[in-house]
Scaffold this motif. Structure first.
Motif, PDB file in Angstrom:
ATOM      1  N   HIS A 154       0.853  -1.192   0.000  1.00 51.87           N
ATOM      2  CA  HIS A 154       0.000   0.000   0.000  1.00 51.87           C
ATOM      3  C   HIS A 154       0.891   1.246   0.000  1.00 51.87           C
ATOM      4  O   HIS A 154       1.874   1.327   0.746  1.00 51.87           O
ATOM      5  N   PRO A 173      -3.289  -1.624   5.069  1.00 54.88           N
ATOM      6  CA  PRO A 173      -4.161  -0.821   4.199  1.00 54.88           C
ATOM      7  C   PRO A 173      -4.258   0.636   4.662  1.00 54.88           C
ATOM      8  O   PRO A 173      -4.286   0.925   5.859  1.00 54.88           O
ATOM      9  N   TYR A 175      -6.576   4.074   4.370  1.00 56.28           N
ATOM     10  CA  TYR A 175      -8.002   4.346   4.190  1.00 56.28           C
ATOM     11  C   TYR A 175      -8.236   5.854   4.269  1.00 56.28           C
ATOM     12  O   TYR A 175      -7.618   6.552   5.073  1.00 56.28           O
ATOM     13  N   GLU A 176      -9.129   6.354   3.391  1.00 54.23           N
ATOM     14  CA  GLU A 176      -9.452   7.781   3.339  1.00 54.23           C
ATOM     15  C   GLU A 176      -8.179   8.626   3.210  1.00 54.23           C
ATOM     16  O   GLU A 176      -8.010   9.641   3.907  1.00 54.23           O
ATOM     17  N   THR A 192      -4.109  10.242   6.351  1.00 52.12           N
ATOM     18  CA  THR A 192      -4.639   8.916   6.066  1.00 52.12           C
ATOM     19  C   THR A 192      -4.943   8.159   7.351  1.00 52.12           C
ATOM     20  O   THR A 192      -4.493   8.558   8.437  1.00 52.12           O
ATOM     21  N   THR A 201      -7.674   1.213  14.012  1.00 48.48           N
ATOM     22  CA  THR A 201      -7.449   2.286  13.038  1.00 48.48           C
ATOM     23  C   THR A 201      -6.579   3.367  13.663  1.00 48.48           C
ATOM     24  O   THR A 201      -6.847   3.843  14.769  1.00 48.48           O
TER      25      THR A 201
END
Length: 358
Positions: A154, A173, A175-176, A192, A201
């Motif tokens: 990633h 990963p 995300y956003e 991110t 997260t």
């Protein structure tokens, strides 16, 4: 008599260098003196020793000079003491048998640097979960992506030719993920969320604000405003936070201190050492410019300064445990209204200058 006057001029110079960073000016030739507190402390100690060569026990002015120099030395020492191994740790050590961790690696590679293999070798050595490379252009992107993509599935790449490019690689990963230009449309930051293997997260901000130097920016307004805008974002998120990158500011400056107080983020250097990352080309004039600040959810497993990669910066590596249940033990006190107001003032100062420029 001539020697005495030379010593007094030298002493006055040292005193002025101590006071200079506390002038309320943003010009680079003032703000640059935030950096060498350790060097000025040693210079002050040298000045005290030198002054005793011609010290006159009957001279009140000699006592005044030595007293002023001693005060300067104590003041400089207080500024740098928290970053020695003798001070208390602001960020605690990881608990035994911790199961959730995240490692990060940040390096300003120096855009004109040709030693790509040295960078790749150091990244490979640490096998960090997240890697941030700054001062990266298209040449750097083309050189490192194919060497790192096997380990880092990633990535988010923002190459630029103006020395403010950023390449972000992750084993987990993203995300956003967004690139934002908080202060200038030429200076990006990456925002991110990283989803680690435990499904936790992490909110991550990668920054590289412009330094207060004549060739980059004649004042510290841009750097200070970007850092304060990041504090707003860290206060708004519900997730554990990591802010990393080349801040172009030292850990003990008034700006970084305000950044910490308003954001509530912790400095893992405190109580552990300087871990100076700049200038790799000078053994004397070095200070910590590359940082990893985190919310109180994290604790320290390992910190290291990376190898010589051919840049004027050394990389900075940190392995962190995620222990939110212990966060209350090390949370910083909430910022005062005055501190929050000062942070907003630094943001509005930049916005006012932009409006005036149009």
């Amino acid at each position: 008599m001539v020697v005495k006057w030379i010593l007094r001029v030298f002493a006055i110079l040292v005193i002025l260098l101590t006071l200079f960073p506390y002038l309320s000016f943003n010009q680079w030739y003032v703000r640059i003196w935030d950096f060498p507190h350790l060097q000025i402390a040693l210079l002050t100690l040298f000045a005290i020793a030198l002054y005793f060569i011609k010290f006159n026990l009957k001279s009140k002015s000699d006592y005044a000079v030595v007293l002023a120099l001693t005060g300067c030395f104590l003041f400089q020492s207080v500024k740098i003491y928290p970053y020695t191994a003798f001070a208390d740790k602001e960020m605690g050590n990881a608990s035994a048998n911790v199961t959730t961790s995240l490692s990060v690696y940040a390096a300003n590679v120096l855009q004109k640097n040709k030693k790509v293999e040295a960078v790749v070798k150091d990244v490979s050595k640490y096998q960090s979960d997240v890697v941030l490379l700054t001062e990266t252009n298209e040449r750097w992107k083309n050189a490192v992506v194919n060497k790192l993509e096997a380990a880092y599935k990633h990535s988010f790449l923002v190459p630029k030719e103006n020395t403010y490019g950023m390449l972000l690689f992750s084993k987990y990963p993203l995300y956003e993920t967004k690139v934002k230009y908080l202060v200038e449309d030429t200076i990006p930051s990456i925002h991110t969320k990283v989803i680690i293997d435990t499904k936790d997260t992490i909110q991550l901000f990668a920054i590289h604000p412009a330094p207060p130097t004549p060739q980059h920016n004649p004042s510290s307004v841009d750097r200070d405003a970007e850092m304060m805008k990041i504090t707003q974002l860290t206060r708004e998120t519900e997730y554990p936070v990591i802010v990393l990158g080349d801040f172009n500011d030292v850990a003990w400056s008034e700006t970084t201190a305000l950044f910490q107080r308003v954001s509530g983020l912790l400095d893992m250097r405190k109580g552990r050492g300087f871990f100076n990352t700049y200038n790799a080309n000078s053994w004397l004039m070095r200070w910590p410019l590359d940082h990893v600040f985190t919310s109180a959810d994290f604790r320290v497993m390992q910190i290291e300064r990376g190898a010589d990669i051919g840049s004027d910066h050394y990389p900075f590596y940190a392995k962190l445990s995620l222990e939110p249940k212990l966060a209350e033990e090390q949370k910083l006190p909430p910022p005062s209204k005055e501190e929050v107001a000062k942070a907003f003032e630094q943001i509005s100062e930049k916005e006012t200058s932009q409006t005036a420029g149009h």
